[in-house]
Scaffold this active site. Structure first.
Site, mmCIF file in Angstrom:
data_model
loop_
_atom_site.group_PDB
_atom_site.id
_atom_site.type_symbol
_atom_site.label_atom_id
_atom_site.label_comp_id
_atom_site.label_asym_id
_atom_site.label_seq_id
_atom_site.Cartn_x
_atom_site.Cartn_y
_atom_site.Cartn_z
ATOM 1 N N GLY A 71 5.376 -1.112 -3.293
ATOM 2 C CA GLY A 71 6.173 -1.345 -2.089
ATOM 3 C C GLY A 71 6.703 -2.773 -2.072
ATOM 4 O O GLY A 71 7.868 -3.011 -1.732
ATOM 5 N N SER A 72 5.857 -3.710 -2.454
ATOM 6 C CA SER A 72 6.286 -5.117 -2.481
ATOM 7 C C SER A 72 7.453 -5.311 -3.438
ATOM 8 O O SER A 72 8.412 -6.023 -3.128
ATOM 9 C CB SER A 72 5.130 -6.030 -2.921
ATOM 10 O OG SER A 72 4.057 -5.944 -2.018
ATOM 11 N N ASN A 151 2.887 -2.414 10.197
ATOM 12 C CA ASN A 151 1.604 -2.086 9.591
ATOM 13 C C ASN A 151 0.402 -2.490 10.442
ATOM 14 O O ASN A 151 -0.673 -1.939 10.290
ATOM 15 C CB ASN A 151 1.495 -2.726 8.197
ATOM 16 C CG ASN A 151 1.940 -4.174 8.181
ATOM 17 O OD1 ASN A 151 3.059 -4.502 8.589
ATOM 18 N ND2 ASN A 151 1.071 -5.046 7.722
ATOM 19 N N CYS A 325 -6.898 -13.293 5.808
ATOM 20 C CA CYS A 325 -7.664 -14.402 5.241
ATOM 21 C C CYS A 325 -6.829 -15.049 4.142
ATOM 22 O O CYS A 325 -6.609 -14.463 3.102
ATOM 23 C CB CYS A 325 -8.964 -13.893 4.667
ATOM 24 S SG CYS A 325 -10.067 -15.190 4.166
#
Ligand SMILES: *Cc1c(COP(=O)(O)O)cnc(C)c1O
Length: 386
Positions: A71-72, A151, A325
């Site tokens: 997807g990226s 998302n 993170c």
């Protein structure tokens, strides 16, 4: 201990039927699709069959589908590909503040290369403002890229209206539909979408396979240089098994879409009502109406999302927080900040994303533990303050 998986927006389990379809292409049917002999032609045929299935899922022509590595990569290809193809015509791009990093960071890279990017605000439910979109358009705007569904909070954007505006000003419209694809109805033709990114592992195909839809006639710069695969738009020997898996996932998604949506939205609504009934200081993030069937995102007052996740994990429950993170420091989610949450509430967020393997009983187990953990964390917190 059983694992209860409520993180289908992060990734999904490969479906057995999909794996079965892929296995021959990891074993005996290992030919290179560019080879002339039968073994190669078998692989080629499997790719073209998968292309048809993906095309069917979003209602486009098979020739308009390009397979990518993720997807990226689809997002990068679309955005950089249009920017670099059109930079003599214009250097302005419009996107939103709540995009996935695959879009946001791609836009930031282009800014360093001399492009200008407008990041649209969203309201408290996560919707962009169509008037602000229209006012942001300039004579040199070459691309509008707005995600189909978010998302983190599941908000579904008014895609058809965005497409209409893009068309009115003759600007290419790309949408990151990675969360939407396989979960809600997508029809690129009737919705007026020019380019669309999707990813296999978000709907039960394996990781490392994606696709980009590009409407016939739209030109874009090649993303990976090398051989002539994918109509000379994406070099590298095809991931045949992954492509076959994505094809099968698309076929199954298309066939089951209505049932899938109904089942997931029932689970979601059950979870939302139980959380609101049983846990004080819980605030639903995102909209109640136009949200992904499998997404629920709550912020809990006086709760640290990371502690919550660790405690849930100890009970076999997989979910996700609003924090990403990055390099060891916990930054509050850019999406939750954009919908107006303060740092404390953004850090106390919990995303549950449901799948067809989940049952009502799983959710009862989830809620029971959530309630117990939140009560315990809050009592530790208040003791700490005394
Ligand atoms: C997961 C996701 C991506 C990235 O897809 P990968 O295949 O993991 O690279 C992009 N956009 C959205 C909205 C996503 O949820």
């Amino acid at each position: 201990m059983d694992i209860r998986y409520f993180d289908n927006a992060a990734t999904t389990k490969i479906n057995d039927e999909i794996l079965e379809e892929m296995l021959p292409f990891l074993k005996s049917e290992f030919g290179n699709p560019s080879s002339m002999y039968t073994l190669g032609r078998n692989a080629k045929r499997a790719i073209e069959d998968a292309r048809k299935k993906v095309a069917k899922l979003i209602n486009c022509k098979p020739e308009e589908i390009y397979f990518t590595g993720s997807g990226s990569e689809s997002d990068n290809t679309a955005i950089k590909g249009i920017a670099h193809k059109n930079y003599m015509r214009g250097r302005h791009i419009i996107t939103s503040k709540i995009e996935h990093p695959a879009v946001l960071h791609t836009c930031q890279t282009l800014e360093k290369q001399g492009f200008v990017v407008t990041y649209l605000d969203v309201d408290k439910d996560g919707f962009i403002d169509l008037n602000q979109l229209m006012q942001s358009i300039r004579h040199d705007t070459i691309l509008i890229t707005i995600m189909f569904a978010n998302n983190e909070i599941g908000t579904i954007q008014p895609i058809e209206e965005i497409a209409k505006i893009s068309k009115m000003y003759n600007i290419i419209f790309h949408t990151d539909a990675v969360q939407a694809c396989g979960n809600i109805h997508i029809d690129v033709k009737s919705m007026g979408i020019d380019m669309l990114s999707l990813s296999g592992h978000k709907f039960h195909a394996p990781k490392g396979i994606g696709a980009l839809y590009v409407k016939e006639g739209i030109e874009f710069t090649k993303f990976i240089d090398g051989g002539h695969q994918e109509k000379d738009k994406r070099a590298s020997t095809e991931n045949v098994a992954g492509i076959v898996g994505l094809g099968k996932a698309s076929q199954l998604a298309k066939k089951n879409l209505n049932n899938h949506m109904e089942y997931l939205s029932n689970l979601r609504d059950y979870y939302i009502s139980k959380v609101e009934e049983k846990i004080p200081g819980a605030k639903l993030n995102g909209t109640r109406q136009k949200r992904l069937p499998g997404n629920a995102n709550f912020s809990f007052e006086n709760i640290d999302g990371q502690s919550l996740l660790l405690n849930l994990d100890a009970k076999g429950i997989c979910a996700s927080s609003g924090s990403a993170c990055s390099t060891g420091s916990l930054k509050p989610s850019h999406v939750l900040k954009a919908i107006g949450l303060n740092d404390e509430l953004a850090n106390g967020a919990l995303r549950a994303s449901f799948g067809e393997e989940n049952t009502k009983e799983d959710i009862d187990y989830f809620i029971e533990n959530l309630q117990e953990i939140i009560n315990r964390l809050r009592s530790i917190n208040s003791q700490g303050l005394q």
